[in-house]
Design a protein around this motif. Structure first.
Motif, PDB file in Angstrom:
ATOM      1  N   PRO A 240       0.750  -1.000   0.069  1.00 51.26           N
ATOM      2  CA  PRO A 240       0.033  -0.062  -0.120  1.00 51.26           C
ATOM      3  C   PRO A 240       0.756   1.282   0.096  1.00 51.26           C
ATOM      4  O   PRO A 240       0.393   2.146  -0.510  1.00 51.26           O
ATOM      5  N   LEU A 241       1.945   1.195   0.654  1.00 51.01           N
ATOM      6  CA  LEU A 241       2.933   2.469   0.561  1.00 51.01           C
ATOM      7  C   LEU A 241       3.302   2.782  -1.009  1.00 51.01           C
ATOM      8  O   LEU A 241       3.145   4.037  -1.335  1.00 51.01           O
ATOM      9  N   LEU A 242       3.881   1.725  -1.438  1.00 51.41           N
ATOM     10  CA  LEU A 242       4.287   1.877  -2.951  1.00 51.41           C
ATOM     11  C   LEU A 242       3.078   2.206  -3.949  1.00 51.41           C
ATOM     12  O   LEU A 242       3.221   3.193  -4.804  1.00 51.41           O
ATOM     13  N   ALA A 243       1.934   1.644  -3.458  1.00 52.93           N
ATOM     14  CA  ALA A 243       0.772   2.237  -4.467  1.00 52.93           C
ATOM     15  C   ALA A 243       0.248   3.747  -4.237  1.00 52.93           C
ATOM     16  O   ALA A 243       0.010   4.374  -5.035  1.00 52.93           O
ATOM     17  N   LEU A 244       0.573   4.245  -2.747  1.00 48.31           N
ATOM     18  CA  LEU A 244       0.204   5.616  -2.402  1.00 48.31           C
ATOM     19  C   LEU A 244       1.187   6.495  -3.190  1.00 48.31           C
ATOM     20  O   LEU A 244       0.645   7.513  -3.343  1.00 48.31           O
ATOM     21  N   LEU A 245       2.399   6.075  -3.120  1.00 46.96           N
ATOM     22  CA  LEU A 245       3.350   6.780  -3.821  1.00 46.96           C
ATOM     23  C   LEU A 245       2.945   7.205  -5.255  1.00 46.96           C
ATOM     24  O   LEU A 245       3.200   8.298  -6.034  1.00 46.96           O
ATOM     25  N   LEU A 246       2.644   6.148  -6.062  1.00 44.01           N
ATOM     26  CA  LEU A 246       2.244   6.074  -7.417  1.00 44.01           C
ATOM     27  C   LEU A 246       1.049   6.976  -7.627  1.00 44.01           C
ATOM     28  O   LEU A 246       0.753   7.686  -8.542  1.00 44.01           O
ATOM     29  N   GLU A 247       0.073   7.099  -6.677  1.00 45.16           N
ATOM     30  CA  GLU A 247      -1.182   7.892  -6.662  1.00 45.16           C
ATOM     31  C   GLU A 247      -0.968   9.342  -6.291  1.00 45.16           C
ATOM     32  O   GLU A 247      -1.674  10.022  -6.410  1.00 45.16           O
ATOM     33  N   THR A 248       0.307   9.475  -5.528  1.00 39.65           N
ATOM     34  CA  THR A 248       0.301  10.896  -5.055  1.00 39.65           C
ATOM     35  C   THR A 248       1.675  11.762  -5.520  1.00 39.65           C
ATOM     36  O   THR A 248       1.757  12.770  -5.281  1.00 39.65           O
ATOM     37  N   ALA A 249       2.538  10.808  -6.044  1.00 43.80           N
ATOM     38  CA  ALA A 249       3.853  11.555  -6.474  1.00 43.80           C
ATOM     39  C   ALA A 249       4.590  12.129  -5.337  1.00 43.80           C
ATOM     40  O   ALA A 249       5.652  12.830  -5.392  1.00 43.80           O
ATOM     41  N   MET A 250       4.402  11.538  -3.969  1.00 43.97           N
ATOM     42  CA  MET A 250       5.067  11.825  -2.953  1.00 43.97           C
ATOM     43  C   MET A 250       6.626  11.180  -2.855  1.00 43.97           C
ATOM     44  O   MET A 250       6.759  10.134  -3.645  1.00 43.97           O
ATOM     45  N   ARG A 251       7.451  11.737  -2.391  1.00 48.32           N
ATOM     46  CA  ARG A 251       8.781  11.152  -2.042  1.00 48.32           C
ATOM     47  C   ARG A 251       8.485  10.059  -1.103  1.00 48.32           C
ATOM     48  O   ARG A 251       7.849  10.084  -0.125  1.00 48.32           O
ATOM     49  N   VAL A 252       9.421   8.867  -1.023  1.00 48.25           N
ATOM     50  CA  VAL A 252       9.274   7.791  -0.068  1.00 48.25           C
ATOM     51  C   VAL A 252       9.278   8.088   1.267  1.00 48.25           C
ATOM     52  O   VAL A 252       8.829   7.752   2.405  1.00 48.25           O
ATOM     53  N   SER A 253      10.276   9.185   1.696  1.00 41.06           N
ATOM     54  CA  SER A 253      10.422   9.556   2.763  1.00 41.06           C
ATOM     55  C   SER A 253       9.060  10.283   3.715  1.00 41.06           C
ATOM     56  O   SER A 253       9.151  10.431   4.646  1.00 41.06           O
ATOM     57  N   GLU A 254       8.439  10.622   2.636  1.00 39.05           N
ATOM     58  CA  GLU A 254       7.459  11.824   3.392  1.00 39.05           C
ATOM     59  C   GLU A 254       6.212  10.838   4.067  1.00 39.05           C
ATOM     60  O   GLU A 254       6.115  11.012   5.241  1.00 39.05           O
ATOM     61  N   PRO A 255       5.680   9.865   3.484  1.00 43.05           N
ATOM     62  CA  PRO A 255       4.797   8.989   4.174  1.00 43.05           C
ATOM     63  C   PRO A 255       5.702   7.965   5.047  1.00 43.05           C
ATOM     64  O   PRO A 255       4.873   7.926   6.080  1.00 43.05           O
ATOM     65  N   LEU A 256       6.776   7.756   4.960  1.00 41.43           N
ATOM     66  CA  LEU A 256       7.557   6.759   5.668  1.00 41.43           C
ATOM     67  C   LEU A 256       7.873   7.496   7.223  1.00 41.43           C
ATOM     68  O   LEU A 256       7.715   6.787   8.073  1.00 41.43           O
TER      69      LEU A 256
ATOM     70  N   GLY B 292     -10.981   6.269 -12.231  1.00 44.93           N
ATOM     71  CA  GLY B 292      -9.508   6.585 -12.132  1.00 44.93           C
ATOM     72  C   GLY B 292      -8.871   5.920 -11.039  1.00 44.93           C
ATOM     73  O   GLY B 292      -7.418   6.095 -10.764  1.00 44.93           O
ATOM     74  N   GLY B 293      -9.371   5.276 -10.169  1.00 46.31           N
ATOM     75  CA  GLY B 293      -8.795   4.692  -9.027  1.00 46.31           C
ATOM     76  C   GLY B 293      -7.851   3.533  -9.402  1.00 46.31           C
ATOM     77  O   GLY B 293      -7.866   3.073 -10.482  1.00 46.31           O
ATOM     78  N   PRO B 294      -6.862   3.196  -8.496  1.00 42.75           N
ATOM     79  CA  PRO B 294      -5.728   2.178  -8.770  1.00 42.75           C
ATOM     80  C   PRO B 294      -6.533   0.913  -8.891  1.00 42.75           C
ATOM     81  O   PRO B 294      -6.218  -0.127  -7.932  1.00 42.75           O
ATOM     82  N   GLY B 295      -7.308   0.781  -9.991  1.00 40.14           N
ATOM     83  CA  GLY B 295      -7.740  -0.766 -10.128  1.00 40.14           C
ATOM     84  C   GLY B 295      -6.742  -1.744 -10.070  1.00 40.14           C
ATOM     85  O   GLY B 295      -7.051  -2.953  -9.748  1.00 40.14           O
ATOM     86  N   ASN B 296      -5.545  -1.474 -10.481  1.00 40.18           N
ATOM     87  CA  ASN B 296      -4.505  -2.599 -10.746  1.00 40.18           C
ATOM     88  C   ASN B 296      -3.466  -2.589  -9.516  1.00 40.18           C
ATOM     89  O   ASN B 296      -2.789  -3.623  -9.309  1.00 40.18           O
ATOM     90  N   VAL B 297      -4.060  -1.919  -8.357  1.00 40.69           N
ATOM     91  CA  VAL B 297      -3.206  -2.137  -7.048  1.00 40.69           C
ATOM     92  C   VAL B 297      -4.112  -2.607  -6.029  1.00 40.69           C
ATOM     93  O   VAL B 297      -3.905  -3.234  -5.153  1.00 40.69           O
ATOM     94  N   ILE B 298      -5.487  -2.408  -6.183  1.00 41.72           N
ATOM     95  CA  ILE B 298      -6.416  -2.855  -5.117  1.00 41.72           C
ATOM     96  C   ILE B 298      -6.356  -4.308  -4.902  1.00 41.72           C
ATOM     97  O   ILE B 298      -6.417  -4.905  -3.653  1.00 41.72           O
ATOM     98  N   PRO B 299      -6.086  -5.380  -6.012  1.00 41.12           N
ATOM     99  CA  PRO B 299      -5.686  -6.635  -5.501  1.00 41.12           C
ATOM    100  C   PRO B 299      -4.857  -6.885  -4.491  1.00 41.12           C
ATOM    101  O   PRO B 299      -4.861  -7.940  -3.825  1.00 41.12           O
ATOM    102  N   LEU B 300      -4.028  -5.965  -4.320  1.00 37.49           N
ATOM    103  CA  LEU B 300      -3.314  -6.268  -3.254  1.00 37.49           C
ATOM    104  C   LEU B 300      -3.481  -6.147  -1.799  1.00 37.49           C
ATOM    105  O   LEU B 300      -2.880  -6.792  -1.020  1.00 37.49           O
ATOM    106  N   PHE B 301      -4.901  -5.845  -1.886  1.00 38.92           N
ATOM    107  CA  PHE B 301      -5.232  -5.619  -0.315  1.00 38.92           C
ATOM    108  C   PHE B 301      -6.691  -6.573  -0.231  1.00 38.92           C
ATOM    109  O   PHE B 301      -7.230  -6.483   0.622  1.00 38.92           O
ATOM    110  N   ARG B 302      -6.795  -7.388  -0.965  1.00 43.14           N
ATOM    111  CA  ARG B 302      -7.726  -8.411  -0.821  1.00 43.14           C
ATOM    112  C   ARG B 302      -7.858  -9.145   0.491  1.00 43.14           C
ATOM    113  O   ARG B 302      -8.642  -9.369   0.978  1.00 43.14           O
TER     114      ARG B 302
END
Length: 461
Positions: free
Chosen positions: A270-286, A448-458
């Protein structure tokens, strides 16, 4: 002239005393002892008594002209000890202290000094007040073994074997008094690092740390020696760290599947998916993102601190979906970090997933490039809006992250279709055919939601 520093026990601090015995023969060379303002120096190796007298006069004039130095002074403080003191004094106010602490500890471990550890200060999860203090700096006992995850042990062993020469020079430097560090020693360090495979950017960061140390010692500690910063004027390879790697939807789907199948840390995907959906730097959410930082009504994420300072991150439908799924598994009353995972664990999981998915030449920060390029296409090149999303201060900085390729332009010029698989990861095309870049699905669409990452959280649903 061969001269050597040795030291004897100083008197009480603050004592303004000058004492000198005449130069005397010691073996086949001349030596002298000098005491100025609590600093006790012994120098030897002079060929003649006159050479010893001249050096005495030079040192006396320098030490008297600058006043009493902080700490033990440059003649009685090694580079390793100075790095440790610098970290304790300056790292609390430096956003990049985590990376610098890692560099400093490579010197400290080599000479069995206490190592530096930086931890976030304890603050209220709902506090938005700015603070100049970013870290609390602690010292860990010398020789304390580090806990290395099994997944990283093989990599660390290989890294140590590869960097024997660099580690040897660091140890020599860490044992050298600050006043005696010379440019050729630091140049040797840079050259050896280059030969052992360190990237030009890494060399530049190492040199920058040492340059700041010597500047700080002269300006803040009142140290007169060395007279010139030995870390300046070194020959380094040109740094060319521009990146233009953009993941495609097809690559991201394979990486997502590899992450899901790995069964590793549940926070990584979910962290990596959020980076893709927000363009944040990895250090910011971490490091900076807790549950109290989300404004669900405004669809805004409030970063109390980031590389360029506090900012608000707009959350699209995809980012909201990810956070809602995480919220469903949140323990009641938990206002701590949303992603309680280390960068090392995230990087290791990413590396394994890319290898398993057969995706080459991509790192975590490329998700920021991918997101910026994707939003550029979704927003029809609306740079003012995009700058708010990425948090860049200038358009020149932003432009480095927009990686529209010649192939993309050629496709536009000839009206060739852009398929879903070829599009930047997260960019979804309209269902009509033929598909082209003017048929991008709007970012505001629920599809426009991340349909291709939602399966990660099944498993979490």
């Amino acid at each position: 002239m061969l001269s050597v520093f040795r030291f004897f026990q100083p008197a009480a601090l603050g004592q303004w005393v000058i004492s000198m015995a005449k130069p005397y023969r010691e073996g086949g060379v001349w030596s002298f002892r000098l005491r100025v303002q609590g600093q006790s120096l012994y120098r030897t190796g002079f060929v003649t008594a006159e050479a010893a007298r001249k050096e005495y006069g030079r040192l006396k004039q320098i030490l008297l002209s600058v006043g009493k130095p902080a700490h033990a002074g440059p003649f009685q403080t090694t580079l390793g000890q100075a790095l440790q003191a610098y970290a304790l004094e300056r790292f609390p106010f430096m956003k990049g202290a985590v990376q610098d602490a890692s560099r400093v500890n490579r010197y400290l471990r080599g000479v069995n000094l206490e190592t530096v550890r930086v931890v976030p200060p304890i603050t209220s999860g709902s506090s938005t007040a700015k603070s100049a203090v970013h870290w609390v700096v602690q010292l860990d006992p010398a020789g304390q073994s580090r806990a290395i995850p099994k997944s990283l042990k093989k990599h660390r062993d290989s890294q140590r074997a590869r960097t024997d020469g660099t580690d040897r020079i660091r140890k020599q430097l860490a044992q050298t008094p600050m006043a005696k560090v010379l440019p050729y020693q630091l140049q040797e360090l840079m050259d050896t690092m280059g030969k052992e495979g360190y990237q030009p950017a890494t060399l530049s960061l190492e040199r920058a740390l040492l340059r700041r140390l010597f500047n700080y010692a002269r300006q803040s500690w009142n140290w007169p020696e060395p007279a010139h910063n030995p870390a300046k004027g070194l020959n380094l390879p040109k740094v060319d760290n521009a990146r233009d790697r953009v993941l495609t939807n097809a690559e991201w789907v394979r990486i997502s599947q590899a992450l899901e199948e790995s069964g590793q840390n549940p926070h990584v995907a979910p962290l990596l998916a959020l980076l893709l959906e927000t363009a944040m730097r990895v250090s910011e959410p971490l490091h900076h993102l807790s549950w109290g930082d989300i404004d669900w009504d405004r669809y805004i994420l409030k970063l109390r601190d980031a590389k360029s300072g506090a900012r608000e991150v707009p959350l699209g439908p995809g980012a909201i979906k990810i956070l809602r799924i995480l919220e469903a598994g949140r323990k009641g009353g938990d206002d701590g970090l949303i992603f309680p995972v280390t960068y090392e664990a995230v990087k290791a999981a990413w590396t394994r997933a890319c290898a398993s998915a057969g995706v080459e030449g991509v790192n975590i920060h490329d998700l920021r490039h991918t997101a910026a390029t994707r939003f550029t296409l979704e927003l029809n090149g609306n740079l003012p809006v995009l700058k708010v999303i990425t948090g860049h201060k200038t358009y020149s900085q932003l432009n480095r992250y927009i990686n529209v390729k010649p192939d993309d332009v050629s496709r536009l010029l000839h009206g060739r279709p852009l398929t879903e698989a070829e599009a930047p990861a997260g960019l979804h095309m309209l269902a009509s055919s033929p598909k082209s870049l003017d048929q991008v699905e709007p970012a505001s669409s629920e599809k426009g939601g991340p349909g291709n990452v939602i399966p990660l959280f099944r498993k979490a649903q």
